[in-house]
Design a protein around this motif. Structure first.
Motif, mmCIF file in Angstrom:
data_model
loop_
_atom_site.group_PDB
_atom_site.id
_atom_site.type_symbol
_atom_site.label_atom_id
_atom_site.label_comp_id
_atom_site.label_asym_id
_atom_site.label_seq_id
_atom_site.Cartn_x
_atom_site.Cartn_y
_atom_site.Cartn_z
ATOM 1 N N ASP A 57 3.329 -7.337 -8.019
ATOM 2 C CA ASP A 57 3.164 -8.746 -7.870
ATOM 3 C C ASP A 57 3.647 -9.313 -6.498
ATOM 4 N N SER A 58 4.352 -8.446 -5.849
ATOM 5 C CA SER A 58 4.805 -9.061 -4.474
ATOM 6 C C SER A 58 3.655 -8.262 -3.229
ATOM 7 N N LEU A 59 3.045 -7.572 -3.807
ATOM 8 C CA LEU A 59 2.119 -6.823 -2.909
ATOM 9 C C LEU A 59 1.338 -7.792 -1.951
ATOM 10 N N ARG A 60 0.994 -7.731 -0.797
ATOM 11 C CA ARG A 60 -0.102 -8.494 -0.102
ATOM 12 C C ARG A 60 -1.464 -7.560 -0.223
ATOM 13 N N PRO A 61 -2.561 -8.302 0.008
ATOM 14 C CA PRO A 61 -3.990 -7.655 -0.361
ATOM 15 C C PRO A 61 -4.145 -6.496 0.482
ATOM 16 N N ASP A 62 -3.383 -6.427 1.717
ATOM 17 C CA ASP A 62 -3.756 -5.613 2.749
ATOM 18 C C ASP A 62 -2.959 -4.333 2.329
ATOM 19 N N GLN A 63 -2.234 -4.387 1.172
ATOM 20 C CA GLN A 63 -1.331 -3.199 0.833
ATOM 21 C C GLN A 63 -2.263 -2.566 -0.497
ATOM 22 N N THR A 64 -3.040 -3.026 -0.898
ATOM 23 C CA THR A 64 -3.760 -2.861 -2.169
ATOM 24 C C THR A 64 -5.238 -2.253 -2.074
#
Length: 254
Positions: A57-64
């Protein structure tokens, strides 16, 4: 043989996500060194099972996978190791939205097997994105009336995807999942085999507590209880998938 496998179903609750995790474990048992899971389901169940809900839930879109599908980052850039040695994951994003022209950037990986988990709505652009990248597709089916009815929609989707965008994609078959020893399941299993013949896996995945326990632990059943009947069944399904792919490749080369 390097395989990119998508798990595709028209309805939820058919064991698609647990199937992806368990087949990854079976691949390791079969000799694969590294398996990559890609979570294209906005529910992020696979990601949360392997990485923890708060971390996902804490991930940014650029980490996914959002960034991987928009192609400004590669799978190699964002993949994360899991608690299972040999299994990595490209996590989903809490507000995942795959553009209609999305396509997975699979640069930077050297895994023996890639398994893509998809949302249960085959109209979702995430499913199209997965099929563009796939060499093999499996469709889990629970042997109930609604499950059987969903098969036609999956076939139509695969036919259109194959004709338009990915002519080398192999449909390994419908995989009977969460099967119980009750009359309705027996009748529906028989009906599915009559309707779809060789497009149905010989091996089935039973309704077993071991699968739920493994999912809760964030582990493939082959790692949690390797001698359990459920683990043996998953290995048999994986071996049958490989055999089906090899037969299809030989047929295509003939």
């Amino acid at each position: 043989m390097s395989v990119t496998l998508s798990m595709v179903a028209r309805k939820g609750g058919v064991g698609k996500t647990s199937g992806a995790l368990n087949l990854a474990g079976a691949a390791l048992d079969d000799g694969a060194k590294r398996v990559l899971l890609i979570d294209l389901d906005s529910q992020a169940s696979l990601s949360k099972a392997l990485l923890g809900a708060s971390d996902v839930d804490s991930l940014r879109p650029d980490q996914t996978v959002q960034a991987v599908a928009e192609r400004y980052r590669s799978a190699g850039d964002v993949l994360r190791e899991t608690q299972v040695e040999g299994i990595d994951i490209v996590p989903s994003f809490r507000d995942l939205h795959i553009p209609h022209d999305g396509a997975l950037n699979l640069a930077g990986i050297d895994h023996d097997l890639v398994i893509i988990d998809t949302p249960p709505d085959i109209r979702d652009s995430s499913v199209r994105c997965a099929l563009l990248a796939s060499t093999v597709v499996i469709s889990p089916v629970v042997p109930e009336a609604w499950g059987l009815q969903s098969c036609h929609g999956v076939q139509q989707l695969l036919m259109s995807a194959g004709m338009v965008s990915n002519q080398h994609m192999i449909f390994a078959g419908f995989l009977l999942s969460m099967v119980q020893r009750v009359t309705i399941h027996t009748l529906c299993c028989d009906a599915l085999r009559r309707l779809h013949g060789g497009n149905v896996f010989d091996n089935i995945l039973p309704h077993a507590a071991a699968f739920k326990e493994a999912a809760a632990a964030g582990l493939p059943v082959t790692k949690l209880t390797p001698k359990n009947k459920a683990a043996k069944t998953v290995r048999a399904v994986f071996a049958e998938m490989i055999e089906r792919v090899e037969v299809a490749l030989k047929r295509g080369a003939a």
